[in-house]
Enzyme design. Structure first.
Site, PDB file in Angstrom:
ATOM      1  CD  GLN A 125      -2.784   1.134   0.028  1.00  0.00           C
ATOM      2  OE1 GLN A 125      -3.621   0.362  -0.138  1.00  0.00           O
ATOM      3  NE2 GLN A 125      -2.994   2.233  -0.786  1.00  0.00           N
ATOM      4  CG  ASP A 206      -7.189   2.742   6.733  1.00  0.00           C
ATOM      5  OD1 ASP A 206      -8.145   2.165   6.219  1.00  0.00           O
ATOM      6  OD2 ASP A 206      -6.290   1.849   7.283  1.00  0.00           O
TER       7      ASP A 206
END
Length: 289
Positions: A125, A206
């Site tokens: 990521q 997130d």
């Protein structure tokens, strides 16, 4: 080195090299006729699809392995799973609950090992994040990223490692008790989201509740209520672009107007998961730009 478990494993040179490889359209076929084992203790749409396609682009054959098929750490030790897969595959990639299992696998075989996610790190990521930032801004060094939300998670930790290595400024805004547990160069931890996003080039968030944290959902929702990335917060940095590693919960950590709005670059970020997976696999196979 035959493993990529954390961004810190790469160092500045390795990280820069993978990013350079990720932007090359043709890396040859270093995996031609070779298998790549993809072990998933935790499911993922983006990780599975990006890794499988990246493997095929390099000429390899991806084999998707569900947790029930190997019983990692239960039916068989992590070491024995790695030794078994090494008999058939040229690269082993694993998405695990416990980072220690990856370390045990890396110690048990000399085949390249790639971390597709653990409780401690999410290097794939972070690679996609940095490639996206460079494409959006035309540079990495000196870029200013504000991360708003849970600083004590794998995505934020890998992002912090990457920013520290390549000279980006990262400001993390988290409530007390949810900050990053380590100190990194160029990384500042704050409590106020408004302060964190001031002057930012990128605003990143997130989910508040990750897989395996369902019992903490109520407490986390209360703790992070003031950390939603919405139009008002983005208004404090009018030139910033928005990133999210996905999946997203609209109305919780981010408003629909932000993630679906014109300043969002999340789908470029998703596509870059494939390009950086290809770069990472090629790098592990010895390809250099």
């Amino acid at each position: 080195m035959t493993y990529l478990l954390t961004i810190a494993d790469l160092g500045r040179e390795g990280l820069s090299e993978i990013l350079a490889l990720s932007e090359l359209p043709d890396l040859g076929l270093p995996l031609a006729g070779k298998g790549v084992a993809l072990v998933f203790q935790k499911p993922s749409a983006r990780t599975r699809n990006s890794m499988e396609v990246a493997t095929v682009q390099l000429g390899g054959h991806p084999v998707y392995i569900q947790k029930e098929e190997v019983g990692l750490g239960s039916r068989e030790s992590a070491e024995d799973v790695a030794r078994t897969l090494a008999c058939f595959h040229s690269v082993i990639a694993a998405r695990v609950m416990d980072h220690k299992d990856l370390e045990a696998m890396a110690a048990a075989t000399d085949k390249p090992l790639l971390n597709m996610l653990s409780d401690r790190a999410h290097p794939l990521q972070a690679l996609a994040d940095l490639l996206t930032v460079r494409q959006l801004l035309g540079r990495l060094e000196g870029a200013r990223i504000a991360y708003v939300g849970d600083g004590d998670n794998n995505v934020c930790r890998s992002l912090a490692e990457a920013c520290s290595l390549l000279g980006l400024e990262l400001r993390i805004a988290s409530p007390e008790g949810y900050g990053l547990d380590e100190a990194y160069e160029n990384v500042t931890q704050l409590a106020d989201p408004a302060e964190a996003v001031e002057g930012a080039d990128i605003v990143y968030t997130d989910v508040w509740v990750s897989m395996g944290q369902d019992e903490e959902a109520e407490a986390r929702a209360a703790a992070f209520a003031a950390y939603r990335v919405d139009e008002a917060l983005m208004g404090r940095c009018p030139d910033a672009r928005f990133l999210h590693c996905l999946p997203a919960r609209r109305g919780e950590e981010v408003s629909a107007g932000v993630i679906d709005g014109p300043r969002s670059a999340v789908w470029l970020q998703v596509e870059n998961r494939m390009h950086t997976a290809r770069g990472a696999l090629a790098w592990l196979m010895g390809v250099r730009s």
